[in-house]
Scaffold this active site. Structure first.
Site, PDB file in Angstrom:
ATOM      1  N   GLU A   1      -8.802  -0.327   6.865  1.00 47.07           N
ATOM      2  CA  GLU A   1      -8.894   0.967   7.546  1.00 47.07           C
ATOM      3  C   GLU A   1      -8.303   0.902   8.961  1.00 47.07           C
ATOM      4  O   GLU A   1      -8.963   1.195   9.960  1.00 47.07           O
ATOM      5  CB  GLU A   1     -10.341   1.440   7.594  1.00 47.07           C
ATOM      6  CG  GLU A   1     -10.922   1.744   6.226  1.00 47.07           C
ATOM      7  CD  GLU A   1     -12.328   2.293   6.270  1.00 47.07           C
ATOM      8  OE1 GLU A   1     -12.765   2.917   5.288  1.00 47.07           O
ATOM      9  OE2 GLU A   1     -13.019   2.098   7.299  1.00 47.07           O
TER      10      GLU A   1
ATOM     11  N   GLU B   1     -12.181   2.692  -1.867  1.00 52.13           N
ATOM     12  CA  GLU B   1     -13.585   2.798  -1.479  1.00 52.13           C
ATOM     13  C   GLU B   1     -14.054   4.236  -1.613  1.00 52.13           C
ATOM     14  O   GLU B   1     -13.355   5.172  -1.232  1.00 52.13           O
ATOM     15  CB  GLU B   1     -13.811   2.397  -0.011  1.00 52.13           C
ATOM     16  CG  GLU B   1     -13.664   0.952   0.328  1.00 52.13           C
ATOM     17  CD  GLU B   1     -13.992   0.697   1.805  1.00 52.13           C
ATOM     18  OE1 GLU B   1     -14.710   1.522   2.416  1.00 52.13           O
ATOM     19  OE2 GLU B   1     -13.506  -0.303   2.351  1.00 52.13           O
TER      20      GLU B   1
END
Length: 669
Positions: A149, A305
């Protein structure tokens, strides 16, 4: 995507270092029970893998990967560089990031590094090389996972190291006269006589130079990408046959220009988490999934995710209702993901994310969540033939991240004129019409689409302008929203009237922007309702579809109402073989849906058959092969659907109805 057998990928982020080793065998047994075939390992393991500089300890990870390989479970192996360990920050305090106010951000959470720090990059590359050399050829290794991320917490660093890197980036983009011209530095006496005078756009007494800030955002995205590329180079060298990815946050994270990143991964992957306070969170999910598919160029991608239930970081972390996880997961698959992975496998007992749900929750396997996880694993096992198919779409939505950054800076005519909200609103209208849309960059190929939408494309350079004109003249239908095409790529206003770069193709010339007061609305001559924004001008070659009306507006509270009475609000301009529409206001949702119903019909765009409120319909198809209609019922009542074929989830012919909260995947006859 990438193939290790025809499978839909199922699993999640696995953090065995958080647990005693005697739990690992049970983990793997439970993974097999649930149908897990891919887990991400090592994302936040730097301290466990390198407890002191240059001393690597792979023994525990060897045992984990061996156990997974023995049980046929593949590994998306992280380079573990997402968060430096305490010893690194203590040894290199100058690598810690600095915010726009000059405050140092200290270790104690994650991502505490400056993306331009040479010490961080060197240490990350050394670890990535050690990992690659140690695990090259390992039977569990399916894919490399770089970082995590990127930019989620530190998207921009304003330290002196970043300042020097920013100047180097600018030197490659401009000479000094070119920089001054691009940034318009004659305004407010900002002309530079040397690149050494240029600083990051730190906190200043008043508005920052908008072009300066825009370029710093571009630079910051590029610096994070440079971190990714440094590790990618090593992995390509040592393990050239292993695919590489990193997890984007497409559609929800707006600080990185993912169009620039997408070519540098073998598998486009993304993370997505629902906002518990959003009643239309399933539409936001569709938005994020469609953006991700755009980054993949229409090819399948991977949901890296999402959550089984509640997250830990919202003000009120409401759990998902029974069946919602299944709908969420299969909605991502409907829109192009070749699987569904979660954060995380076991819910943590300690740390900042201890209240984040897991595939095995704190309650263990005697729980609703675990039973739903196993049911989802079985569902994905029944969808193996869908793997590799593509979503079909006749509509494209154009946007780019720099355009959003530029439009949402201070100093614009209205603080309400945000870009991301309007882009989402147009996508939401299409969702309610049962129409799937792709996302494309301004420089993308528009020829496959019957209809192209520009909801809020404030920045528009010459290349994009020419492409849009050619698209319309060749027979396409273009719809541009208010405040589009106003400025070029350097945020310099196109002269001669609005909408700047689009005046020619839209056939209108607007002279002034007239924002509405907070919460204000305006009625159009066709009964539509405009909000936030109005424009004063005229149609040149365009046909006026609807105009502003003064109605019963209070001339004291809104003196512009009478001035704008009869001024074009919605226009249509025939051009070559196509047509270009312009909305000089922002329509409310019902009005936008009505207008897009008319325009999509004119453009020959048809919704999926039988679309009704609350029933999400998306089609995937193999080129020249079978097609699959995903029907996801987000409503409280059963939904009829005109479709025929085999429901892959039940193995039975589709009965013509999708139950409340249910899902069908129909292999069409």
């Amino acid at each position: 995507m990438f193939v290790y057998g025809d499978i839909m990928y199922f699993g999640g982020d696995y953090n065995p270092e958080q647990w005693s080793e005697d739990v690992w065998a049970d983990d793997v047994a439970r993974m097999r029970e649930a149908g897990v075939n891919l887990v991400t390992v090592g994302v936040f393991s730097w301290a466990s893998l390198e407890p002191e500089e240059g001393s690597y300890r792979f023994g525990w990870l060897d045992r984990v990967l061996g156990l997974l390989a023995d049980n046929g479970i593949g590994v998306d192996l992280a380079t573990a560089t997402a968060s430096p360990p305490p010893w690194f920050s203590a040894s290199h305090p100058e690598s810690l990031p600095v915010d726009a106010d000059g405050a140092r951000l200290w270790p104690g959470s994650r991502q505490a590094y400056c993306p331009s720090s040479p010490h961080y990059r060197a240490a990350a590359v050394r670890l990535a090389r050690a990992m690659a050399e140690h695990y090259a050829g390992h039977p569990a290794l399916r894919m490399w996972h770089i970082g995590n991320e990127y930019g989620c917490h530190v998207s921009r660093c304003y330290c002196d190291t970043s300042a020097a890197a920013f100047r180097d980036w600018l030197r490659k983009r401009y000479d000094l006269p070119g920089l001054n011209e691009a940034w318009g530095t004659r305004f407010w006496s900002q002309e530079y006589t040397s690149f050494e005078e240029v600083l990051p756009p730190r906190r200043t007494p008043s508005f920052l130079n908008p072009a300066h800030d825009l370029d710093f955002r571009r630079f910051s995205s590029a610096e994070l990408l440079a971190c990714h590329l440094a590790e990618l180079e090593v992995l390509r060298e040592v393990t050239p046959d292993v695919p590489v990815t990193t997890n984007f946050m497409a559609g929800v994270h707006w600080e990185i220009d993912y169009w620039q990143w997408a070519p540098h991964v073998d598998v486009v992957a993304t993370d997505h988490y629902l906002r518990a306070d959003d009643p239309d969170s399933h539409i936001d999910l569709a938005f994020a999934a469609d953006v991700t598919r755009g980054l993949a160029g229409g090819a399948p991608w991977l949901l890296m995710e999402h959550s089984t239930s509640a997250v830990n970081w919202q003000p009120r972390n409401i759990p998902k209702t029974p069946g919602q996880m299944r709908r969420n997961s299969l909605a991502h698959v409907a829109r192009g993901s070749d699987g569904a992975l979660f954060f995380q496998w076991r819910a943590s007992l300690a740390g900042a994310e201890r209240h984040h749900s897991g595939m095995i929750p704190h309650a263990g396997t005697d729980s609703r969540i675990w039973r739903e996880v196993c049911e989802l694993g079985a569902d994905l096992g029944r969808l193996t033939e869908v793997e590799g198919s593509r979503v079909t779409a006749d509509v494209a939505i154009v946007f780019d991240w720099p355009g959003v950054w530029a439009q949402e800076r201070p100093g614009h005519p209205s603080v309400d004129m945000t870009a991301r909200d309007e882009i989402a609103a147009w996508h939401r209208a299409l969702w309610r019409l049962g129409i799937t849309a792709d996302f494309v960059p301004p420089h993308g190929d528009l020829t496959p689409y019957r209809l192209v939408l520009l909801p809020a494309q404030y920045l528009l350079g010459e290349t994009a302008r020419s492409a849009l004109l050619s698209y319309v003249e060749a027979g396409g239908t273009l719809v541009a929203g208010a405040y589009s095409g106003v400025a070029d790529d350097n945020d310099r206003i196109w002269p001669g009237g609005y909408p700047g770069a689009l005046r020619e193709v839209l056939g209108v010339r607007m002279e002034e922007f007239v924002p509405l007061a907070e919460g204000g609305t305006v009625t159009l001559s066709d009964g539509s309702t405009g909000r936030i924004w109005r424009e004063h001008g005229r149609a040149v070659t365009a046909e006026v579809i609807a105009s502003y009306t003064a109605g019963d507006a209070d001339p004291v509270a809104d003196p512009w109402a009478r001035v704008l009475d009869g001024v074009p609000a919605i226009t249509r301009n025939a051009r070559g073989g196509g047509a270009a529409w312009y909305l000089s206001t922002r329509l409310d949702d019902p009005s936008l849906i009505r207008l897009l119903t008319r325009i999509t019909g004119e453009a020959g765009v048809r919704p999926a058959p039988g679309a009704v409120t609350g029933l999400e319909l998306v089609r995937r198809a193999h080129p020249g092969g079978p097609s699959y209609l995903f029907a996801i019922n987000h409503g409280a009542d059963a939904a009829p659907l005109e479709a025929a074929g085999l429901d892959l989830l039940t193995g039975e012919p589709f009965p013509g109805t999708v139950p409340a909260g249910g899902v069908a995947v129909i292999k069409e006859s």
